[in-house]
Structures are given as C-alpha cells and as structure tokens.
Design a protein around this motif. Structure first.
Motif, mmCIF file in Angstrom:
data_model
loop_
_atom_site.group_PDB
_atom_site.id
_atom_site.type_symbol
_atom_site.label_atom_id
_atom_site.label_comp_id
_atom_site.label_asym_id
_atom_site.label_seq_id
_atom_site.Cartn_x
_atom_site.Cartn_y
_atom_site.Cartn_z
ATOM 1 N N ARG A 1 0.826 -1.207 0.000
ATOM 2 C CA ARG A 1 0.000 0.000 0.000
ATOM 3 C C ARG A 1 0.866 1.266 0.000
ATOM 4 N NH1 ARG A 1 -5.467 -0.356 1.585
ATOM 5 N NH2 ARG A 1 -6.387 -1.880 0.149
ATOM 6 N N GLU A 2 1.972 1.235 0.729
ATOM 7 C CA GLU A 2 2.867 2.385 0.759
ATOM 8 C C GLU A 2 3.445 2.662 -0.627
ATOM 9 O OE1 GLU A 2 5.636 1.366 3.851
ATOM 10 O OE2 GLU A 2 4.490 2.432 5.373
ATOM 11 N N LEU A 3 3.710 1.603 -1.375
ATOM 12 C CA LEU A 3 4.263 1.754 -2.724
ATOM 13 C C LEU A 3 3.279 2.436 -3.664
ATOM 14 C CD1 LEU A 3 6.008 -1.703 -2.924
ATOM 15 C CD2 LEU A 3 7.175 0.492 -3.199
ATOM 16 N N ALA A 4 1.982 2.407 -3.299
ATOM 17 C CA ALA A 4 0.970 3.073 -4.122
ATOM 18 C C ALA A 4 1.236 4.567 -4.223
ATOM 19 C CB ALA A 4 -0.426 2.820 -3.550
ATOM 20 N N GLU A 5 1.952 5.121 -3.237
ATOM 21 C CA GLU A 5 2.305 6.541 -3.267
ATOM 22 C C GLU A 5 3.119 6.897 -4.509
ATOM 23 O OE1 GLU A 5 2.829 7.552 1.483
ATOM 24 O OE2 GLU A 5 4.580 7.221 0.234
ATOM 25 N N ILE A 6 4.063 6.026 -4.832
ATOM 26 C CA ILE A 6 4.990 6.353 -5.923
ATOM 27 C C ILE A 6 4.694 5.594 -7.207
ATOM 28 C CG2 ILE A 6 6.839 6.990 -4.331
ATOM 29 C CD1 ILE A 6 8.151 4.259 -4.978
ATOM 30 N N ALA A 7 3.681 4.723 -7.187
ATOM 31 C CA ALA A 7 3.344 3.961 -8.400
ATOM 32 C C ALA A 7 3.091 4.866 -9.605
ATOM 33 C CB ALA A 7 2.152 3.053 -8.142
ATOM 34 N N PRO A 8 2.355 5.983 -9.453
ATOM 35 C CA PRO A 8 2.142 6.866 -10.616
ATOM 36 C C PRO A 8 3.442 7.474 -11.126
ATOM 37 C CG PRO A 8 0.510 7.300 -8.911
ATOM 38 C CD PRO A 8 1.553 6.426 -8.289
ATOM 39 N N PRO B 1 12.366 2.454 1.796
ATOM 40 C CA PRO B 1 11.550 3.673 1.718
ATOM 41 C C PRO B 1 11.310 4.130 0.282
ATOM 42 C CG PRO B 1 13.279 3.899 3.378
ATOM 43 C CD PRO B 1 13.579 2.648 2.603
ATOM 44 N N ASN B 2 10.140 4.698 0.054
ATOM 45 C CA ASN B 2 9.780 5.172 -1.280
ATOM 46 C C ASN B 2 10.775 6.203 -1.820
ATOM 47 O OD1 ASN B 2 7.515 3.578 -1.469
ATOM 48 N ND2 ASN B 2 6.108 5.152 -0.754
ATOM 49 N N LEU B 3 11.213 7.118 -0.961
ATOM 50 C CA LEU B 3 12.148 8.146 -1.413
ATOM 51 C C LEU B 3 13.450 7.523 -1.895
ATOM 52 C CD1 LEU B 3 13.012 11.047 -1.818
ATOM 53 C CD2 LEU B 3 13.615 11.173 0.623
ATOM 54 N N GLU B 4 13.922 6.497 -1.191
ATOM 55 C CA GLU B 4 15.161 5.841 -1.603
ATOM 56 C C GLU B 4 14.995 5.142 -2.948
ATOM 57 O OE1 GLU B 4 18.474 2.622 0.023
ATOM 58 O OE2 GLU B 4 17.039 3.527 1.416
ATOM 59 N N ILE B 5 13.841 4.547 -3.168
ATOM 60 C CA ILE B 5 13.577 3.914 -4.464
ATOM 61 C C ILE B 5 13.686 4.941 -5.578
ATOM 62 C CG2 ILE B 5 11.792 2.828 -5.894
ATOM 63 C CD1 ILE B 5 10.771 1.418 -3.379
ATOM 64 N N ASP C 1 -0.191 -1.963 -6.660
ATOM 65 C CA ASP C 1 -0.397 -1.310 -7.953
ATOM 66 C C ASP C 1 0.645 -1.742 -8.983
ATOM 67 O OD1 ASP C 1 -2.542 0.026 -6.916
ATOM 68 O OD2 ASP C 1 -1.503 1.923 -6.630
ATOM 69 N N GLY C 2 0.810 -3.032 -9.137
ATOM 70 C CA GLY C 2 1.775 -3.551 -10.105
ATOM 71 C C GLY C 2 1.409 -4.967 -10.487
ATOM 72 N N ASP C 3 2.277 -5.636 -11.242
ATOM 73 C CA ASP C 3 2.047 -7.016 -11.659
ATOM 74 C C ASP C 3 2.547 -7.973 -10.577
ATOM 75 O OD1 ASP C 3 1.076 -6.074 -14.089
ATOM 76 O OD2 ASP C 3 3.066 -6.121 -15.016
ATOM 77 N N LEU C 4 1.798 -9.039 -10.335
ATOM 78 C CA LEU C 4 2.128 -9.970 -9.257
ATOM 79 C C LEU C 4 2.506 -11.355 -9.778
ATOM 80 C CD1 LEU C 4 -0.631 -9.021 -6.661
ATOM 81 C CD2 LEU C 4 1.829 -8.635 -6.445
ATOM 82 N N LYS D 1 6.698 13.812 -3.326
ATOM 83 C CA LYS D 1 5.943 14.868 -2.668
ATOM 84 C C LYS D 1 4.902 14.225 -1.740
ATOM 85 C CE LYS D 1 6.497 18.088 -6.551
ATOM 86 N NZ LYS D 1 7.385 17.207 -7.321
ATOM 87 N N PRO D 2 5.350 13.787 -0.563
ATOM 88 C CA PRO D 2 4.458 13.038 0.336
ATOM 89 C C PRO D 2 3.211 13.805 0.744
ATOM 90 C CG PRO D 2 6.454 13.751 1.483
ATOM 91 C CD PRO D 2 6.680 13.987 0.016
ATOM 92 N N GLU D 3 3.295 15.139 0.744
ATOM 93 C CA GLU D 3 2.124 15.915 1.162
ATOM 94 C C GLU D 3 0.975 15.817 0.171
ATOM 95 O OE1 GLU D 3 4.707 18.518 -1.375
ATOM 96 O OE2 GLU D 3 5.026 17.154 0.316
ATOM 97 N N THR D 4 1.274 15.409 -1.054
ATOM 98 C CA THR D 4 0.221 15.282 -2.057
ATOM 99 C C THR D 4 -0.030 13.835 -2.457
ATOM 100 O OG1 THR D 4 1.796 15.556 -3.873
ATOM 101 C CG2 THR D 4 0.766 17.547 -3.003
ATOM 102 N N MET D 5 0.694 12.911 -1.860
ATOM 103 C CA MET D 5 0.547 11.507 -2.208
ATOM 104 C C MET D 5 -0.555 10.860 -1.376
ATOM 105 S SD MET D 5 4.517 10.406 -2.856
ATOM 106 C CE MET D 5 5.326 10.862 -4.401
ATOM 107 N N ALA D 6 -1.005 9.706 -1.820
ATOM 108 C CA ALA D 6 -2.196 9.071 -1.242
ATOM 109 C C ALA D 6 -2.031 8.708 0.221
ATOM 110 C CB ALA D 6 -2.562 7.825 -2.051
ATOM 111 N N ASN D 7 -0.882 8.121 0.574
ATOM 112 C CA ASN D 7 -0.659 7.679 1.952
ATOM 113 C C ASN D 7 0.522 8.429 2.542
ATOM 114 O OD1 ASN D 7 -2.613 5.558 1.673
ATOM 115 N ND2 ASN D 7 -1.080 4.418 0.513
#
Length: 204
Positions: A51-58, A170-174, A87-90, A185-191
C-alpha cells in the motif's frame, strides 16, 4: 553480499493472474524495474508495504519504470489481488532457490516472534491495523524478502535485503536510485509514509 544479476535473471516466476511462467530478466530487458519480494501474501506488514508503494506507483509509471511484486508461493495471492493491495504485476517464484540466491533468510520460530516486538515492527503493525489491512496465517511464516532495483538491460541499481518483517525500502530511496527524488511529494501523495526506523538487530 555479491549479486549476480545474470544468475538471478534466469530464475523463473509465475503470473498470479495467468499462471504464465517467465524469467525475471524479462522485466528489465526493455525498461527499468522495481521488483518487491514479499514475505507472505497474508502478512499484514507485506500488505502495508504494498500500500505504501501506491504513493509512488504513478511516478514510476510516468517514467516507464515497471513495478513488480513477487511472493514465495501461490497460497493467499488471490486475496492479495482481489483486495488491490498492490499497484503492479504480481508473480510467485517457481522455486524457493530464487529467494535463497538473493540472500533472503528464513526466521526460526523464536526469531520471528521476537522480531515482531522490534519498534520498527510494532510501528508498522499499528499503522497496518489502523488502515484495516487485515492478515491471515496462511503460508510460509519464516521467510524474509527484499527488493531489486534494476536498470534497463540488467544494470543492478540496488539490492535490498530485509532484516526484519517490518523492514521496508523507503519510497524516497527507491526514487533516488532512478534520479527521481524531486518527484517525491508526500504531502500530495495518497498515503503518509510511516517513519523509517532502523533496527540494528538481525534476525536469523
């Protein structure tokens, strides 16, 4: 540990949706890729990471970076898909040797229980429960996972190994590994990402 990307690339995984078998190298043959190796589909902490990865999926999608999730087994994968945790292929591995080659260790009964009391794990469990992610006891409890970030053509950018069940990249490190840190931009991301708490104790 040293990672032989060619050896890893020859490992096969099966699509959760179609059952089709493919080599890992196919994911990075024509584009950059983020591959998350989950511990267990029914693991609340794995669902939280997804779910956290959904922040950066877009951001990844907009920059032609493929997002892939891999599990150790088929058990529990249908619910993971149906509840849209990722939000990806499994996929799931055809052989556990894939996880072994990547240095993803197995906990024993004592270490898996004790690791759930680490502050890092407790914080993640609290957040996951607050999000109503649920969980179950199906599948391999002891396995750890991690991630591979690979550039187009097989350029290994980062190999992340979990030391505990709540240990997430962490998403930022990715994004940094792909030069996209300015897109975070975590302030505008979903989670809102949980605080990353480093733990120096390694589970066996």
């Amino acid at each position: 540990m040293s990672t032989d990307i060619n050896e890893i690339g020859s490992q096969k995984v099966k699509s959760v949706i179609t059952g089709e078998s493919t080599e890992l190298r196919s994911f990075w043959q024509d584009q950059n890729v983020v591959i998350i190796f989950f511990r267990r589909w029914g693991c609340l902490l794995c669902r939280l990471w997804a779910r956290e990865l959904a922040e950066i999926a877009p951001v990844l999608q907009n920059n032609n970076i493929k997002l892939v999730g891999v599990g150790v087994e088929e058990v529990g994968s249908k619910e993971f898909v149906d509840k849209k945790f990722f939000d990806g292929d499994l996929y799931y591995v055809e052989n556990l040797s894939t996880y072994q080659k990547l240095g993803f260790k197995k906990f024993n009964v004592v270490s898996i229980i004790s690791s759930l009391f680490w502050k890092q794990s407790r914080d993640a469990i609290f957040k996951g429960q607050g999000m109503g992610l649920g969980g179950d006891l199906k599948g391999d409890w002891g396995q750890t996972g991690g991630a591979l970030l690979v550039g187009k053509g097989g350029n290994l950018l980062h190999h992340f190994v979990q030391h505990g069940p709540g240990d997430h990249l962490p998403n930022l490190e990715i994004l940094k590994h792909f030069g996209l840190e300015n897109e975070y931009k975590p302030e505008t991301m979903a989670n809102q990402s949980r605080q990353d708490v480093q733990c120096t104790t390694e589970a066996s």
